[in-house]
Design a protein around this motif. Structure first.
Motif, PDB file in Angstrom:
ATOM      1  N   ILE A   1     -69.951  13.637  90.459  1.00 47.29           N
ATOM      2  CA  ILE A   1     -71.586  13.091  90.153  1.00 47.29           C
ATOM      3  C   ILE A   1     -72.528  14.334  90.744  1.00 47.29           C
ATOM      4  CG2 ILE A   1     -73.280  11.615  90.944  1.00 47.29           C
ATOM      5  CD1 ILE A   1     -71.421   9.442  90.467  1.00 47.29           C
ATOM      6  N   SER A   2     -72.012  14.688  92.075  1.00 46.75           N
ATOM      7  CA  SER A   2     -72.752  15.792  92.565  1.00 46.75           C
ATOM      8  C   SER A   2     -72.592  17.117  91.766  1.00 46.75           C
ATOM      9  CB  SER A   2     -72.106  15.909  94.107  1.00 46.75           C
ATOM     10  OG  SER A   2     -72.765  17.090  94.658  1.00 46.75           O
ATOM     11  N   LEU A   3     -71.434  17.244  91.239  1.00 49.94           N
ATOM     12  CA  LEU A   3     -71.219  18.524  90.468  1.00 49.94           C
ATOM     13  C   LEU A   3     -72.062  18.239  89.154  1.00 49.94           C
ATOM     14  CD1 LEU A   3     -69.764  21.008  89.382  1.00 49.94           C
ATOM     15  CD2 LEU A   3     -67.819  19.524  88.463  1.00 49.94           C
ATOM     16  N   LEU A   4     -72.185  17.098  88.400  1.00 45.16           N
ATOM     17  CA  LEU A   4     -72.962  16.807  87.316  1.00 45.16           C
ATOM     18  C   LEU A   4     -74.422  17.177  87.525  1.00 45.16           C
ATOM     19  CD1 LEU A   4     -71.206  13.786  85.852  1.00 45.16           C
ATOM     20  CD2 LEU A   4     -71.072  16.093  84.687  1.00 45.16           C
ATOM     21  N   TYR A   5     -74.793  16.809  89.021  1.00 45.67           N
ATOM     22  CA  TYR A   5     -76.101  16.872  89.081  1.00 45.67           C
ATOM     23  C   TYR A   5     -76.595  18.191  89.253  1.00 45.67           C
ATOM     24  CZ  TYR A   5     -80.458  16.415  91.685  1.00 45.67           C
ATOM     25  OH  TYR A   5     -81.670  16.485  92.225  1.00 45.67           O
ATOM     26  N   ASN A   6     -75.793  19.093  89.984  1.00 46.74           N
ATOM     27  CA  ASN A   6     -76.003  20.413  90.034  1.00 46.74           C
ATOM     28  C   ASN A   6     -76.142  21.122  88.670  1.00 46.74           C
ATOM     29  OD1 ASN A   6     -75.962  20.445  92.942  1.00 46.74           O
ATOM     30  ND2 ASN A   6     -73.880  20.886  93.238  1.00 46.74           N
ATOM     31  N   CYS A   7     -75.178  20.842  87.698  1.00 47.57           N
ATOM     32  CA  CYS A   7     -75.033  21.362  86.680  1.00 47.57           C
ATOM     33  C   CYS A   7     -76.092  21.115  85.703  1.00 47.57           C
ATOM     34  CB  CYS A   7     -73.945  20.693  85.725  1.00 47.57           C
ATOM     35  SG  CYS A   7     -72.351  21.488  86.051  1.00 47.57           S
TER      36      CYS A   7
ATOM     37  N   ALA B   1     -76.862  28.263  72.141  1.00 43.90           N
ATOM     38  CA  ALA B   1     -75.703  28.050  72.929  1.00 43.90           C
ATOM     39  C   ALA B   1     -75.846  27.071  74.225  1.00 43.90           C
ATOM     40  CB  ALA B   1     -75.168  29.379  73.711  1.00 43.90           C
ATOM     41  N   LEU B   2     -76.998  26.886  74.728  1.00 42.59           N
ATOM     42  CA  LEU B   2     -77.298  26.029  75.670  1.00 42.59           C
ATOM     43  C   LEU B   2     -77.206  24.582  75.185  1.00 42.59           C
ATOM     44  CD1 LEU B   2     -80.488  27.310  77.584  1.00 42.59           C
ATOM     45  CD2 LEU B   2     -78.224  27.008  78.404  1.00 42.59           C
ATOM     46  N   HIS B   3     -77.558  24.480  73.732  1.00 40.37           N
ATOM     47  CA  HIS B   3     -77.166  22.950  73.355  1.00 40.37           C
ATOM     48  C   HIS B   3     -75.788  22.501  73.405  1.00 40.37           C
ATOM     49  CE1 HIS B   3     -81.005  23.906  71.177  1.00 40.37           C
ATOM     50  NE2 HIS B   3     -81.292  22.983  71.895  1.00 40.37           N
ATOM     51  N   ASP B   4     -74.831  23.538  73.301  1.00 38.61           N
ATOM     52  CA  ASP B   4     -73.281  23.327  73.353  1.00 38.61           C
ATOM     53  C   ASP B   4     -73.187  23.097  74.965  1.00 38.61           C
ATOM     54  OD1 ASP B   4     -73.104  23.553  70.698  1.00 38.61           O
ATOM     55  OD2 ASP B   4     -72.513  25.916  70.839  1.00 38.61           O
ATOM     56  N   VAL B   5     -73.439  23.745  75.888  1.00 37.81           N
ATOM     57  CA  VAL B   5     -73.451  23.542  77.192  1.00 37.81           C
ATOM     58  C   VAL B   5     -73.887  22.183  77.572  1.00 37.81           C
ATOM     59  CG1 VAL B   5     -73.838  24.281  79.491  1.00 37.81           C
ATOM     60  CG2 VAL B   5     -73.578  25.860  77.786  1.00 37.81           C
TER      61      VAL B   5
ATOM     62  N   ASP C   1     -82.818  24.287  84.094  1.00 42.19           N
ATOM     63  CA  ASP C   1     -83.281  25.866  84.825  1.00 42.19           C
ATOM     64  C   ASP C   1     -83.137  26.681  83.609  1.00 42.19           C
ATOM     65  OD1 ASP C   1     -84.697  27.455  86.620  1.00 42.19           O
ATOM     66  OD2 ASP C   1     -82.564  28.644  86.617  1.00 42.19           O
ATOM     67  N   ALA C   2     -82.008  26.961  82.818  1.00 45.89           N
ATOM     68  CA  ALA C   2     -81.571  27.741  81.772  1.00 45.89           C
ATOM     69  C   ALA C   2     -82.652  27.429  80.625  1.00 45.89           C
ATOM     70  CB  ALA C   2     -80.174  27.640  81.338  1.00 45.89           C
ATOM     71  N   TYR C   3     -82.901  26.015  80.288  1.00 45.56           N
ATOM     72  CA  TYR C   3     -83.671  25.814  79.218  1.00 45.56           C
ATOM     73  C   TYR C   3     -84.982  26.062  79.390  1.00 45.56           C
ATOM     74  CZ  TYR C   3     -80.742  22.623  76.499  1.00 45.56           C
ATOM     75  OH  TYR C   3     -79.682  21.755  75.458  1.00 45.56           O
ATOM     76  N   THR C   4     -85.692  25.936  80.748  1.00 51.62           N
ATOM     77  CA  THR C   4     -87.072  26.242  80.790  1.00 51.62           C
ATOM     78  C   THR C   4     -87.373  27.515  80.886  1.00 51.62           C
ATOM     79  OG1 THR C   4     -87.049  24.395  82.303  1.00 51.62           O
ATOM     80  CG2 THR C   4     -88.823  26.031  82.422  1.00 51.62           C
TER      81      THR C   4
END
Length: 135
Positions: free
Chosen positions: A105-111, A29-33, A117-120
């Motif tokens: 861009i700030s939103l993309l950076y936070n994402c 699922a993270l790949h889709d995100v 973090d989720a991948y790690t």
């Protein structure tokens, strides 16, 4: 497309030696995100407001970064590097986007930070946790 999916390998495995453990790559699922996140990045690279003026050097820089991140091939190295190196992300998009895109861009950076973090955390459970990812 997600960097790991292009590479068919995991980019966020812990530093411990996992080379002795054979792991089949599984799309999860993270790949889709991440793919949705890349759509946002594409929007920043390919759009600007009509009143945005771009110097020749900025235009050249944007075009170089666009080709680097979206090469039109399955070369995963640049995309994976862009995703896994925060400084490259900031460097790539801090100087040329229209000011109207700064909140986006700030939103993309936070994402990006949440995604990494989720991948790690997910890949820290590998190879034992990999079996829980398959559908």
């Amino acid at each position: 497309m997600a960097a790991e999916t292009i590479a068919l390998e995991y980019l966020f495995l812990p530093d411990a030696d996992t080379s002795e453990v054979l792991m089949e790559f599984i799309h999860f699922a993270l790949h889709d995100v991440e793919s949705v996140w890349w759509t946002g990045i594409w929007m920043v690279f390919f759009n600007h407001t009509p009143d945005h003026k771009e110097e020749a050097a900025q235009r050249t820089r944007r075009q170089q970064m666009t080709v680097s991140v979206f090469p039109g091939t399955t070369d995963h190295r640049t995309r994976g590097y862009f995703l896994t190196n925060e400084a490259d992300f900031v460097d790539a998009i801090e100087e040329w986007p229209s000011p109207a895109f700064q909140k986006f861009i700030s939103l993309l950076y936070n994402c990006l930070q949440l995604l990494v973090d989720a991948y790690t955390k997910t890949e820290a459970t590998f190879p034992q946790g990999i079996s829980g990812l398959s559908a």
